[in-house]
Motif scaffolding. Structure first.
Motif, PDB file in Angstrom:
ATOM      1  N   HIS A   1       0.808  -1.248  -0.141  1.00  0.00           N
ATOM      2  CA  HIS A   1      -0.100  -0.094   0.170  1.00  0.00           C
ATOM      3  C   HIS A   1       0.879   1.303  -0.059  1.00  0.00           C
ATOM      4  O   HIS A   1       0.717   2.066  -0.793  1.00  0.00           O
ATOM      5  CB  HIS A   1      -0.899  -0.120   1.162  1.00  0.00           C
ATOM      6  N   LEU A   2       1.936   1.286   0.823  1.00  0.00           N
ATOM      7  CA  LEU A   2       2.734   2.412   0.952  1.00  0.00           C
ATOM      8  C   LEU A   2       3.671   2.689  -0.170  1.00  0.00           C
ATOM      9  O   LEU A   2       3.914   3.953  -0.814  1.00  0.00           O
ATOM     10  CB  LEU A   2       3.547   2.359   2.170  1.00  0.00           C
TER      11      LEU A   2
ATOM     12  N   CYS B   1       0.336   1.860  -3.793  1.00  0.00           N
ATOM     13  CA  CYS B   1      -0.898   2.788  -3.724  1.00  0.00           C
ATOM     14  C   CYS B   1      -0.594   4.339  -3.282  1.00  0.00           C
ATOM     15  O   CYS B   1      -1.413   4.932  -3.964  1.00  0.00           O
ATOM     16  CB  CYS B   1      -1.971   2.311  -2.681  1.00  0.00           C
ATOM     17  N   ILE B   2       0.454   4.555  -3.051  1.00  0.00           N
ATOM     18  CA  ILE B   2       0.816   5.896  -2.736  1.00  0.00           C
ATOM     19  C   ILE B   2       0.929   6.933  -3.755  1.00  0.00           C
ATOM     20  O   ILE B   2       0.517   8.145  -3.789  1.00  0.00           O
ATOM     21  CB  ILE B   2       2.362   5.934  -2.191  1.00  0.00           C
TER      22      ILE B   2
ATOM     23  N   VAL C   1      -2.784   7.715  -4.122  1.00  0.00           N
ATOM     24  CA  VAL C   1      -2.845   8.714  -2.815  1.00  0.00           C
ATOM     25  C   VAL C   1      -2.479   9.968  -2.834  1.00  0.00           C
ATOM     26  O   VAL C   1      -3.060  11.098  -2.852  1.00  0.00           O
ATOM     27  CB  VAL C   1      -2.292   8.099  -1.634  1.00  0.00           C
TER      28      VAL C   1
ATOM     29  N   HIS D   1     -11.011   4.147  -1.223  1.00  0.00           N
ATOM     30  CA  HIS D   1      -9.464   3.815  -1.939  1.00  0.00           C
ATOM     31  C   HIS D   1      -9.307   2.294  -1.963  1.00  0.00           C
ATOM     32  O   HIS D   1      -9.816   1.612  -1.022  1.00  0.00           O
ATOM     33  CB  HIS D   1      -8.171   4.226  -1.628  1.00  0.00           C
TER      34      HIS D   1
ATOM     35  N   THR E   1      -0.980   7.321   3.805  1.00  0.00           N
ATOM     36  CA  THR E   1      -1.020   5.673   3.716  1.00  0.00           C
ATOM     37  C   THR E   1      -0.686   4.710   4.928  1.00  0.00           C
ATOM     38  O   THR E   1      -1.379   3.792   4.954  1.00  0.00           O
ATOM     39  CB  THR E   1      -0.046   5.258   2.661  1.00  0.00           C
TER      40      THR E   1
ATOM     41  N   SER F   1      -4.209   4.734   6.540  1.00  0.00           N
ATOM     42  CA  SER F   1      -5.016   3.650   5.973  1.00  0.00           C
ATOM     43  C   SER F   1      -4.522   2.341   6.053  1.00  0.00           C
ATOM     44  O   SER F   1      -5.128   1.209   6.321  1.00  0.00           O
ATOM     45  CB  SER F   1      -5.162   4.151   4.255  1.00  0.00           C
ATOM     46  N   ARG F   2      -3.179   2.023   5.894  1.00  0.00           N
ATOM     47  CA  ARG F   2      -2.505   0.758   6.399  1.00  0.00           C
ATOM     48  C   ARG F   2      -2.808   0.339   7.740  1.00  0.00           C
ATOM     49  O   ARG F   2      -3.257  -0.745   8.073  1.00  0.00           O
ATOM     50  CB  ARG F   2      -1.093   0.916   6.200  1.00  0.00           C
TER      51      ARG F   2
END
Length: 425
Positions: free
Chosen positions: A252-253, A256-257, A260, A307, A391, A394-395
């Motif tokens: 995610h970091l 997905c960033i 984001v 997201h 992130t 959300s993580r």
């Protein structure tokens, strides 16, 4: 959306004065104190970032060191070389054979090819004026701090950190860079695309009304995740570290960033709360990163943002985009493919192509201009830090399956620690 910085004194090699540790800590503590109550930071589109760079011969050659010489590191080093305004002076990688391969390809003297965990220190001392940091992000805060304290300019990949303390340290380091007239640029590509820039401008001009709900997604392939060995050495290459929360921050970091960052860039603010769910869905996992995530954010003004992230090798094509629904229209920015905007008075559409390379080329050109023309506002860093904090929010919310506020995340402030036992120092 012009963010051209006011010119300050131009950098010259003779002006490069290293800061001692006490001076650095003084500036860093002041910056971190302000960051601990960081409000949403609005950073407009990067100045002139949509201009393409053409190979050329420049009178001024910036001596550059590249730390992290694996796949992307070696690739981006060649883009710096192709620009024409840089001399690749030194390289460093944990693995000597990787540094040597990159050094051979770039024509770097054998004496300026460094390895092990401390290789970056030798590179900083080798006579470079600037560094490009392309290692696993766990190391970025330490490497950036050392580079700026030594009087160097910094070009950094994303994400800029893997935890809250690291993110705040990056912000403090960027503030110190500005105070000492050094450039610090974070290499996000999506905000450099001309079509994305135009859509962001139109949103800012009110062409879709007030943003009411946002939907973003990042559907990406997974990364190799082999069995763990006695030390962390085997996780330091081939993007294996993306599977590890400590080294790479998580899928995610690290991936997905991009989506984001696109939302934060367009909206100019970060959310205050998140809730969601995630899981490890890949077959035979060995790292601790989750690779499937769905999360909902909310902002202080009530704006809603959903997201979805998926990082699996399931043959679904890559997607990375954000759809912004306003009160009178809608818009989409994207890393690849179609972008669009439709409002009561305005319609716009375009297609983003080859952004992975084209965006890096634009950022490399911007880095050169900022150094040689004296632009040291370092405007890419606050949003990059906000991207990490968002992130992380959300993580943690998704992994814990709770609703988590940004205030609580910041108060928690846990620092991740890599197990260094057995690594070459």
């Amino acid at each position: 959306m012009n963010t051209q910085a006011t010119k300050t004194n131009r950098y010259t090699p003779d002006s490069k004065e290293a800061l001692n540790r006490r001076q650095f800590l003084g500036i860093a503590l002041m910056a971190t104190a302000s960051a601990s109550s960081l409000a949403a930071v609005s950073v407009p589109a990067e100045e002139s970032s949509s201009r393409e760079s053409k190979p050329a011969e420049y009178e001024r050659k910036i001596k550059l060191g590249v730390v992290g010489n694996g796949g992307r590191g070696a690739w981006i080093a060649k883009l710096f070389q192709k620009h024409g305004g840089y001399q690749i002076h030194a390289v460093a990688d944990y693995f000597q054979e990787v540094a040597d391969k990159c050094g051979d390809d770039l024509g770097v003297d054998n004496a300026r090819r460094f390895s092990t965990l401390s290789g970056y220190e030798k590179l900083i001392e080798s006579g470079v004026e600037a560094v490009a940091l392309e290692t696993p992000p766990y190391f970025f805060p330490e490497h950036a701090r050392a580079a700026v304290a030594a009087g160097l300019h910094v070009y950094m990949a994303k994400p800029v950190a893997v935890d809250v303390p690291g993110a705040l340290e990056i912000l403090a380091t960027a503030k110190m860079a500005t105070a000492t007239q050094r450039c610090f640029l974070v290499d996000y590509q999506l905000p450099t695309d001309p079509h994305n820039l135009e859509i962001a401008r139109l949103i800012g001009a009110g062409q879709i009304g007030k943003p009411a709900v946002v939907s973003s997604r990042c559907f990406d392939a997974g990364y190799p995740d082999p069995p763990r060995t006695d030390t962390e050495e085997s996780r330091l290459r081939h993007l294996i570290w993306v599977n590890d929360i400590t080294l790479g921050g998580s899928h995610h970091l690290s991936a997905c960033i991009h989506a984001v960052d696109a939302v934060l860039w367009v909206l100019g603010k970060r959310p205050v709360r998140a809730t969601g769910f995630s899981q490890i869905a890949r077959d035979n996992p060995h790292g601790d990163s989750h690779d499937a995530l769905a999360v909902s954010y909310t902002f202080a003004d009530g704006l809603v943002w959903d997201h979805c992230g998926r990082h699996l090798n399931n043959n679904y094509p890559y997607e990375c985009a954000a759809l912004i629904h306003g009160t009178t229209g809608y818009a989409q920015v994207s890393y690849v493919g179609r972008v669009r905007l439709l409002g009561p008075e305005t319609a716009y559409a375009g297609e983003v192509k080859d952004l992975y390379a084209a965006g890096a080329v634009r950022n490399i050109a911007a880095f050169y201009r900022h150094i040689t023309e004296g632009h040291f506002d370092n405007a890419t860093v606050p949003r990059a830090v906000d991207g990490v904090l968002t992130t992380l929010l959300s993580r943690e919310a998704a992994m814990r399956r709770v609703q988590l506020s940004m205030d609580d995340l910041m108060k928690d402030g846990r620092r991740l620690q890599l197990e260094l036992k057995g690594l070459k120092t």
